[in-house]
Design an enzyme around this catalytic site. Structure first.
Site, PDB file in Angstrom:
ATOM      1  CD  GLU A  33      -8.816   7.887 -11.428  1.00  0.00           C
ATOM      2  OE1 GLU A  33      -8.890   6.656 -11.343  1.00  0.00           O
ATOM      3  OE2 GLU A  33      -7.748   8.491 -11.613  1.00  0.00           O
ATOM      4  CE1 TYR A 116      -6.609   3.921  -7.982  1.00  0.00           C
ATOM      5  CE2 TYR A 116      -8.603   4.201  -9.309  1.00  0.00           C
ATOM      6  CZ  TYR A 116      -7.245   4.407  -9.105  1.00  0.00           C
ATOM      7  OH  TYR A 116      -6.525   5.128 -10.010  1.00  0.00           O
ATOM      8  CG  ASP A 134      -3.917   1.334  -9.785  1.00  0.00           C
ATOM      9  OD1 ASP A 134      -2.818   1.124  -9.201  1.00  0.00           O
ATOM     10  OD2 ASP A 134      -4.002   1.921 -10.870  1.00  0.00           O
TER      11      ASP A 134
END
Ligand code: SF4
Length: 349
Positions: A33, A116, A134
């Site tokens: 991520e 997020y 996102d």
């Protein structure tokens, strides 16, 4: 069929086989991520594989030095991500007994992990019912529901988050979230979305109203800043002077070269009259040659760089200002911005 069921059915048929999809290991998900923030999958994938190979768990990551991490990060940009990861790995090692947290409430306390990323890691690793939002998710929601609130406004962020929360499949949050992101990336793409074969076509606002090009709406970007640098390559046969950048500017913590910055494009005569130049060299005949201007594009800045070669110089005479004298052969041990590293590599080889 609910929105989520339709979405997940599409996902199972169309998803890309990516290594971080085949795990619920929160550490590896975190690694992917952070690497994928502001980065395309094709660009981030080799970095992910290298990091996962060199640092297979959070303990090994936490024990790495900042230079090792930044060196491996080289070329990926946004170097604060690498530094923040090291901080976070150390906190996990010391305060979470080396077990990467999976709960949103824990994740959100860690450096470099925002809403997020915390939602992504918690839902992908433990199915916690937190909806991710996102750029992909903004686009899908804006088009499907016809939401014209700017996605980068405060009210827009709240509105889109509320819609995403509402859509979330709470029994299968991880897969739902992955599916939303993948659907935005592959099907409801920024340009030329694949509407003719989209499972949501008949109920999609943007498609039905020919507004796919107008949605989502975004407020105008900040002005791009232009900066002009002269970088000095001060070296002798075996050694070169470099310096570590401070933390309040681009490339924080990386190493580059002694430099002088100007607000506008200037010729060498301005360099000769600069107080730093005179303090360092006091003689323009030290210059052996100067490169062409090289343009380097960052997100909110355009850099224009010229490299000034100062050769056969007594480095001890000006080894100060916190500059480092290093062996040229050891250059690749130091994390450097791509612009500087590429130039030096070509020049020194
Ligand atoms: S129909 Fe087109 S715009 Fe609507 S969700 Fe599908 S791909 Fe996106």
């Amino acid at each position: 069929m609910s929105f989520s069921e339709r979405l997940i059915a599409w996902y199972r048929n169309n998803k890309r086989d990516l290594p971080w999809r085949n795990t619920n290991n929160a550490y590896l998900i975190w690694l992917s991520e952070i690497i994928l923030q502001q980065t395309r999958v094709e660009q981030g994938l080799p970095y992910y594989l290298r990091f996962a190979d060199a640092y297979p768990d959070v303990k090994s990551f936490a024990n790495a030095s900042e230079d090792q991490i930044l060196k491996m990060w080289q070329g990926l940009g946004y170097y604060s991500r690498g530094r923040n990861m090291l901080k976070t790995a150390k906190v996990v090692q010391n305060e979470f007994n080396g077990v990467f947290p999976v709960a949103y409430a824990d994740l959100i306390t860690l450096t470099g992990i925002g809403e997020y990323t915390a939602a992504a890691i918690s839902s992908f690793s433990s199915n916690e019912a937190k909806a991710v939002v996102d750029g992909n998710v903004y686009r899908v929601i804006a088009r499907y529901f016809g939401v014209a609130t700017p996605i980068n406004s405060t009210s827009g962020k709240k509105e889109f988050q509320a819609i995403a929360d509402n859509l979330l499949n709470r029994d299968n949050a991880g897969e739902h979230n992955q599916a939303m992101i993948e659907f935005g990336a592959l099907q409801c793409k920024p340009k030329n979305p694949d509407c003719p074969v989209c499972p949501f076509q008949s109920s999609c606002y943007a498609y039905q109203h020919q507004k796919t090009n107008e949605l989502p709406v975004k407020l105008k970007k900040l002005k791009i800043r232009e900066r002009f640098f002269y970088f000095f390559i001060i070296h002798n046969k075996e050694e070169i002077l470099i310096k570590r950048r401070d933390n309040n500017d681009i490339w924080a913590g990386l190493h580059d070269l002694p430099s002088i910055e100007f607000k506008e494009r200037t010729g060498l005569e301005m360099v000769f009259s600069d107080p730093n130049f005179n303090q360092w060299f006091n003689d323009k005949s030290v210059i052996q040659k100067t490169s062409e201007e090289i343009k380097h594009v960052l997100t909110h800045q355009r850099l224009y760089a010229r490299f000034v070669h100062i050769e056969n110089f007594n480095l001890n005479a000006i080894e100060k200002n916190g500059w480092l004298k290093i062996k040229k052969d050891n250059l690749s041990d130091y994390g450097m911005p791509k612009l500087i590293f590429e130039y030096l590599k070509n020049f020194l080889n």
